[in-house]
Design an enzyme around this catalytic site. Structure first.
Site, short mmCIF file in Angstrom:
data_model
loop_
_atom_site.label_atom_id
_atom_site.label_comp_id
_atom_site.label_asym_id
_atom_site.label_seq_id
_atom_site.Cartn_x
_atom_site.Cartn_y
_atom_site.Cartn_z
N ILE A 18 -2.25 2.48 -8.83
CA ILE A 18 -2.98 3.14 -7.76
C ILE A 18 -2.08 3.61 -6.65
O ILE A 18 -1.01 3.07 -6.43
CB ILE A 18 -4.06 2.21 -7.18
CG1 ILE A 18 -3.41 0.91 -6.65
CG2 ILE A 18 -5.12 1.89 -8.18
CD1 ILE A 18 -4.34 0.01 -5.94
N ALA A 141 4.31 -1.42 -7.20
CA ALA A 141 2.98 -0.86 -7.47
C ALA A 141 3.00 0.67 -7.45
O ALA A 141 3.82 1.31 -8.09
CB ALA A 141 1.96 -1.42 -6.47
N SER A 142 2.12 1.27 -6.66
CA SER A 142 1.95 2.73 -6.73
C SER A 142 3.05 3.52 -6.04
O SER A 142 3.05 4.74 -6.11
CB SER A 142 0.61 3.11 -6.11
OG SER A 142 -0.43 2.76 -6.99
N ILE A 143 3.98 2.85 -5.40
CA ILE A 143 5.10 3.59 -4.83
C ILE A 143 5.83 4.34 -5.94
O ILE A 143 6.38 5.43 -5.73
CB ILE A 143 6.05 2.64 -4.08
CG1 ILE A 143 5.34 2.05 -2.87
CG2 ILE A 143 7.32 3.37 -3.65
CD1 ILE A 143 6.17 1.02 -2.11
#
Length: 235
Positions: A18, A141-143
């Protein structure tokens, strides 16, 4: 079309999660909030002043420095502490770490709140919360999406794949449990029908096992393409 590069793109897109919201560096008038206006060079100034779109030479090593040396102004940096404290007080997050650097100069860095405070999703507090530290390790994560989508679009512009290509064209194992028609575009735009979030780091033991976990997953929403209206409908 280069199938090998297409497989790499599809794998990168598939591994993304995400998005996180970002904060704009521009003020209400569209001007950078951390910029020193362009000035004429002066022999009295130890460092030249750079405009926002001419950042100067970046250093491969970050080191503590001053806002002036980085071509920035101090006042907005001083406001970061209160902004972060207010966000934590409002329950937006239990804690955070900030770092601002430019041209190799670290001009602001701080740790706020807690690295671990709750035992569950309804905010049951831990008996012994863990304070946030500047070297606390975070899940990326979404980085990773920022880089994945950029890399994918570069290869798209070079003609290595089409956005409407099914992922299974490049990763045949992906075509299981109703995912045969899922496209690269759908993965990039979060419209493939997958569950919103899966903690893959907690699944299985190896990268190969986690990929197989994704290959075996079913979609929670399936789509059909309406040729007449050129739209997708939920089925």
């Amino acid at each position: 079309m280069n199938k090998k590069k297409g497989i790499i793109v599809a794998s990168l897109v598939l591994s993304s999660s995400i998005f996180f919201p970002t904060v704009s560096a521009f003020g209400s008038e569209g001007k950078p909030t951390l910029e020193i206006p362009m000035e004429k060079p002066s022999s009295k100034k130890p460092h030249p002043v750079f405009s926002w779109n001419i950042p100067g030479v970046n250093s491969p090593v970050l080191h503590p420095g001053l806002a002036r040396g980085a071509g920035m102004v101090q006042q907005p940096l001083d406001e970061i502490d209160s902004v972060m404290s207010d966000l934590i007080a409002d329950g937006v997050m239990p804690g955070a770490v900030t770092i601002v650097a430019r041209r190799g100069h670290i001009v602001q860095q701080g740790a706020y709140g807690y690295a671990a405070k709750y035992t569950d999703g309804i905010k049951t507090e831990m008996d012994h919360p863990i304070l946030m530290q500047e070297d606390t390790i975070f899940d990326l994560a979404s980085i990773s999406k920022v880089f994945t989508s950029t890399a994918a679009m570069i290869l798209y512009e070079q003609g290595y794949f089409d956005l409407q290509d099914p992922v299974a064209n490049y990763i045949p194992e992906f075509a299981q449990n109703g995912k045969e028609e899922v496209t690269i575009s759908q993965l990039l735009t979060h419209t493939s029908g997958f569950v919103a979030w899966v903690p893959l780091y907690a699944q299985e033991e190896t990268r190969e096992d986690r990929l197989q976990y994704v290959f075996n997953m079913s979609l929670i929403i399936r789509y059909a393409f309406n040729q007449e209206k050129s739209t997708r409908i939920v089925i």
